[in-house]
Design a protein around this motif. Structure first.
Motif, PDB file in Angstrom:
ATOM      1  N   ARG A 366       0.831  -1.209   0.000  1.00 39.51           N
ATOM      2  CA  ARG A 366       0.000   0.000   0.000  1.00 39.51           C
ATOM      3  C   ARG A 366       0.861   1.252   0.000  1.00 39.51           C
ATOM      4  N   GLU A 367       1.930   1.206   0.771  1.00 39.21           N
ATOM      5  CA  GLU A 367       2.828   2.365   0.847  1.00 39.21           C
ATOM      6  C   GLU A 367       3.480   2.639  -0.500  1.00 39.21           C
ATOM      7  N   LEU A 368       3.940   1.577  -1.152  1.00 38.08           N
ATOM      8  CA  LEU A 368       4.592   1.753  -2.449  1.00 38.08           C
ATOM      9  C   LEU A 368       3.615   2.254  -3.509  1.00 38.08           C
ATOM     10  N   LEU A 369       2.396   1.766  -3.473  1.00 37.39           N
ATOM     11  CA  LEU A 369       1.405   2.222  -4.447  1.00 37.39           C
ATOM     12  C   LEU A 369       1.003   3.670  -4.174  1.00 37.39           C
ATOM     13  N   SER A 370       0.986   4.044  -2.925  1.00 39.73           N
ATOM     14  CA  SER A 370       0.680   5.436  -2.596  1.00 39.73           C
ATOM     15  C   SER A 370       1.764   6.359  -3.134  1.00 39.73           C
ATOM     16  N   GLU A 371       3.012   5.912  -3.017  1.00 41.99           N
ATOM     17  CA  GLU A 371       4.114   6.711  -3.567  1.00 41.99           C
ATOM     18  C   GLU A 371       3.980   6.820  -5.090  1.00 41.99           C
ATOM     19  N   PHE A 372       3.603   5.704  -5.706  1.00 39.26           N
ATOM     20  CA  PHE A 372       3.408   5.743  -7.162  1.00 39.26           C
ATOM     21  C   PHE A 372       2.264   6.686  -7.528  1.00 39.26           C
ATOM     22  N   GLN A 373       1.200   6.668  -6.754  1.00 46.42           N
ATOM     23  CA  GLN A 373       0.063   7.547  -7.028  1.00 46.42           C
ATOM     24  C   GLN A 373       0.474   9.012  -6.902  1.00 46.42           C
ATOM     25  N   THR A 374       1.294   9.316  -5.884  1.00 44.60           N
ATOM     26  CA  THR A 374       1.760  10.690  -5.700  1.00 44.60           C
ATOM     27  C   THR A 374       2.652  11.118  -6.859  1.00 44.60           C
ATOM     28  N   ALA A 375       3.498  10.199  -7.330  1.00 42.37           N
ATOM     29  CA  ALA A 375       4.431  10.524  -8.403  1.00 42.37           C
ATOM     30  C   ALA A 375       3.717  10.784  -9.725  1.00 42.37           C
ATOM     31  N   THR A 376       2.555  10.172  -9.914  1.00 42.55           N
ATOM     32  CA  THR A 376       1.821  10.328 -11.184  1.00 42.55           C
ATOM     33  C   THR A 376       0.544  11.147 -11.009  1.00 42.55           C
ATOM     34  N   ALA A 377       0.496  11.942  -9.936  1.00 47.29           N
ATOM     35  CA  ALA A 377      -0.732  12.683  -9.624  1.00 47.29           C
ATOM     36  C   ALA A 377      -1.072  13.707 -10.695  1.00 47.29           C
ATOM     37  N   GLY A 378      -0.113  14.156 -11.455  1.00 43.06           N
ATOM     38  CA  GLY A 378      -0.392  15.172 -12.459  1.00 43.06           C
ATOM     39  C   GLY A 378      -1.094  14.643 -13.694  1.00 43.06           C
ATOM     40  N   GLU A 379      -1.174  13.355 -13.845  1.00 44.11           N
ATOM     41  CA  GLU A 379      -1.780  12.763 -15.030  1.00 44.11           C
ATOM     42  C   GLU A 379      -3.224  12.345 -14.747  1.00 44.11           C
ATOM     43  N   ASP A 380      -4.145  12.841 -15.559  1.00 41.04           N
ATOM     44  CA  ASP A 380      -5.556  12.472 -15.424  1.00 41.04           C
ATOM     45  C   ASP A 380      -5.940  11.629 -16.642  1.00 41.04           C
ATOM     46  N   PRO A 381      -6.101  10.317 -16.491  1.00 40.05           N
ATOM     47  CA  PRO A 381      -6.395   9.455 -17.639  1.00 40.05           C
ATOM     48  C   PRO A 381      -7.777   9.689 -18.241  1.00 40.05           C
ATOM     49  N   ARG A 382      -8.636  10.432 -17.519  1.00 42.12           N
ATOM     50  CA  ARG A 382     -10.005  10.662 -18.013  1.00 42.12           C
ATOM     51  C   ARG A 382     -10.212  12.042 -18.604  1.00 42.12           C
ATOM     52  N   ALA A 383      -9.145  12.835 -18.639  1.00 42.92           N
ATOM     53  CA  ALA A 383      -9.292  14.211 -19.117  1.00 42.92           C
ATOM     54  C   ALA A 383      -9.763  14.254 -20.567  1.00 42.92           C
ATOM     55  N   ASP A 384      -9.140  13.464 -21.424  1.00 45.75           N
ATOM     56  CA  ASP A 384      -9.511  13.452 -22.835  1.00 45.75           C
ATOM     57  C   ASP A 384     -10.923  12.908 -23.026  1.00 45.75           C
ATOM     58  N   LEU A 385     -11.294  11.931 -22.231  1.00 44.33           N
ATOM     59  CA  LEU A 385     -12.636  11.343 -22.319  1.00 44.33           C
ATOM     60  C   LEU A 385     -13.707  12.383 -21.997  1.00 44.33           C
ATOM     61  N   ILE A 386     -13.476  13.126 -20.935  1.00 47.96           N
ATOM     62  CA  ILE A 386     -14.454  14.146 -20.526  1.00 47.96           C
ATOM     63  C   ILE A 386     -14.539  15.258 -21.556  1.00 47.96           C
ATOM     64  N   GLN A 387     -13.379  15.648 -22.103  1.00 46.90           N
ATOM     65  CA  GLN A 387     -13.344  16.706 -23.089  1.00 46.90           C
ATOM     66  C   GLN A 387     -14.102  16.304 -24.351  1.00 46.90           C
ATOM     67  N   ARG A 388     -13.902  15.054 -24.800  1.00 50.62           N
ATOM     68  CA  ARG A 388     -14.593  14.595 -25.998  1.00 50.62           C
ATOM     69  C   ARG A 388     -16.099  14.451 -25.769  1.00 50.62           C
ATOM     70  N   ALA A 389     -16.481  14.088 -24.548  1.00 52.34           N
ATOM     71  CA  ALA A 389     -17.889  13.965 -24.236  1.00 52.34           C
ATOM     72  C   ALA A 389     -18.593  15.314 -24.286  1.00 52.34           C
ATOM     73  N   ARG A 390     -17.914  16.371 -23.879  1.00 54.31           N
ATOM     74  CA  ARG A 390     -18.498  17.708 -23.897  1.00 54.31           C
ATOM     75  C   ARG A 390     -18.582  18.301 -25.304  1.00 54.31           C
ATOM     76  N   SER A 391     -17.668  17.848 -26.187  1.00 52.94           N
ATOM     77  CA  SER A 391     -17.629  18.441 -27.526  1.00 52.94           C
ATOM     78  C   SER A 391     -18.715  17.896 -28.447  1.00 52.94           C
ATOM     79  N   GLU A 392     -19.351  16.804 -28.075  1.00 50.77           N
ATOM     80  CA  GLU A 392     -20.403  16.228 -28.918  1.00 50.77           C
ATOM     81  C   GLU A 392     -21.731  16.971 -28.757  1.00 50.77           C
TER      82      GLU A 392
END
Length: 392
Positions: A366-392
């Motif tokens: 859990r500790e190692l995964l939390s560190e990984f989550q903190t290290a990649t916190a700037g990336e939102d994998p759903r950003a493009d999905l939400i943007q495309r949903a709004r453009s339709e």
């Protein structure tokens, strides 16, 4: 199936296709109906089982180019004005009961042969001269037989030999096919003089039809065989070793030429049609000539890349290298590990990775995964999905 049934049944209507349907359209219609009415899917439903047999019978004829042509020609000949009237002032037609009164043989020949017997002397312009067709010595093809077999997934892929117990019509063993009681012999029919056919004069031409007294056999049996009741044919049971080729699919029909019922008077045997049912496999699936398998991988294997072991059907596992960043559901192809083809080559094994998410985590994980989550916190994998949903 009698000759009368052969001419009266509309196989195109049974399959729901037009008379101009292509072979692919006929096959597609049959597969759809076979799945719908298959006995395995409708256990105990006798009506659907009967429908399945009717559909299979129609496909047997229409899927065979030669038999379909004969069937079409036969129905064309009988398609206009063939009723149940006797000759009269207004012309003539004929009765199916007269033509197909039964030969007592229990066998069927090809449609072309049957019609040749009936119309061989139709337009004899010999001033009313009698025309006869000798039928007693003419070879007749044996009946086609259908059977079913259930195979394991591996047997279907690799091919196997199965033992079948078949029941069909054959020459009566008690009378050796004569139809007469043992110790007696049939006599030549005095009406047709042994030809099996009688001629009816209709003015300018003569019409040849099966002799009504001997039912087309050319012989009269005074003391019938008690086993076959004078027909000369009886049910015969035999055991056959049948080779199922590699690569058969569930629901496929395998044709074994000349493995059906024996013919009459030296005629060829019919064919054997085997309907195959294939059991599912616990690990492998099938897509055409390719085998399919789902392979679980860990999150770190998918993210960092790894070499993993992939099972194959009946053999040692093969090693598959998956690159870093492999997404869930990606499919890899292992060449030549699939289903055998007719040309001797093989399809492929399609291995689809499934990324597993752990159900529980210890404190260190859990500790190692939390560190990984903190290290990649700037990336939102759903950003493009939400943007495309709004453009339709």
């Amino acid at each position: 199936m009698s000759t009368k049934d052969y001419l009266e049944k509309d196989y195109y209507a049974v399959l729901g296709v037009p008379k101009t349907a292509t072979a692919d359209e006929i096959k597609k219609a049959y597969r759809k109906l076979a799945r719908q009415y298959h006995p395995d899917s409708n256990q105990g439903d006798t009506a659907k089982e009967a429908k399945f047999k009717e559909v299979s019978e129609a496909y047997d004829v229409l899927s065979d180019t030669k038999r379909r042509k004969e069937y079409d020609e036969a129905r064309t000949l009988f398609g206009s004005g063939v009723g149940g009237q006797r000759p009269g002032a207004g012309g003539f037609s004929f009765d199916f009961g007269d033509l197909f009164g039964g030969t007592g043989q229990g066998q069927q020949g090809g449609a072309g042969e049957r019609l040749g017997d009936l119309f061989g002397g139709l337009f004899n312009r010999g001033g009313g001269a009698s025309t006869r067709t000798t039928t007693t010595s003419r070879p007749r093809r044996g009946q086609d037989i259908e059977s079913e077999v259930t195979l394991s997934f591996t047997e279907a892929v690799e091919g196997t030999t199965v033992t079948l117990r078949l029941t069909s019509s054959a020459a009566c063993a008690a009378c050796t096919g004569t139809g007469a009681r043992a110790g007696t012999t049939p006599r030549v029919c005095p009406t047709c003089e042994g030809t099996g056919a009688a001629s009816r004069n209709l003015g300018n031409f003569a019409f040849s039809e099966p002799c009504r007294d001997c039912k087309g056999r050319g012989l009269i049996v005074d003391d019938p065989c008690p086993v076959c009741e004078g027909s000369g044919r009886a049910k015969s049971t035999r055991t056959l070793q049948a080779r199922i080729p590699a690569g058969v699919a569930d629901g496929q029909r395998v044709k074994l030429k000349a493995k059906g019922a024996p013919g009459e008077n030296g005629g060829p045997a019919g064919d054997l049609y085997i309907h195959t049912h294939v059991k599912p496999h616990a690990v492998f699936g099938r897509s055409g000539d390719n085998l399919t398998v789902t392979v679980p991988v860990t999150f770190t294997e998918a993210a960092l890349g790894a070499e993993i072991k992939v099972p194959i059907l009946k053999g040692m596992p093969v090693t598959l290298r998956i690159p870093p960043g492999t997404p869930n559901g990606r499919t890899f192809r292992v060449r030549g590990r699939g289903v055998a083809r007719k040309d001797g080559s093989k399809g492929d094994l399609l291995a689809t990775v499934e990324v597993l998410v752990p159900n529980t985590l210890d404190d260190k994980s859990r500790e190692l995964l939390s560190e990984f989550q903190t290290a990649t916190a700037g990336e939102d994998p759903r950003a493009d999905l939400i943007q495309r949903a709004r453009s339709e």
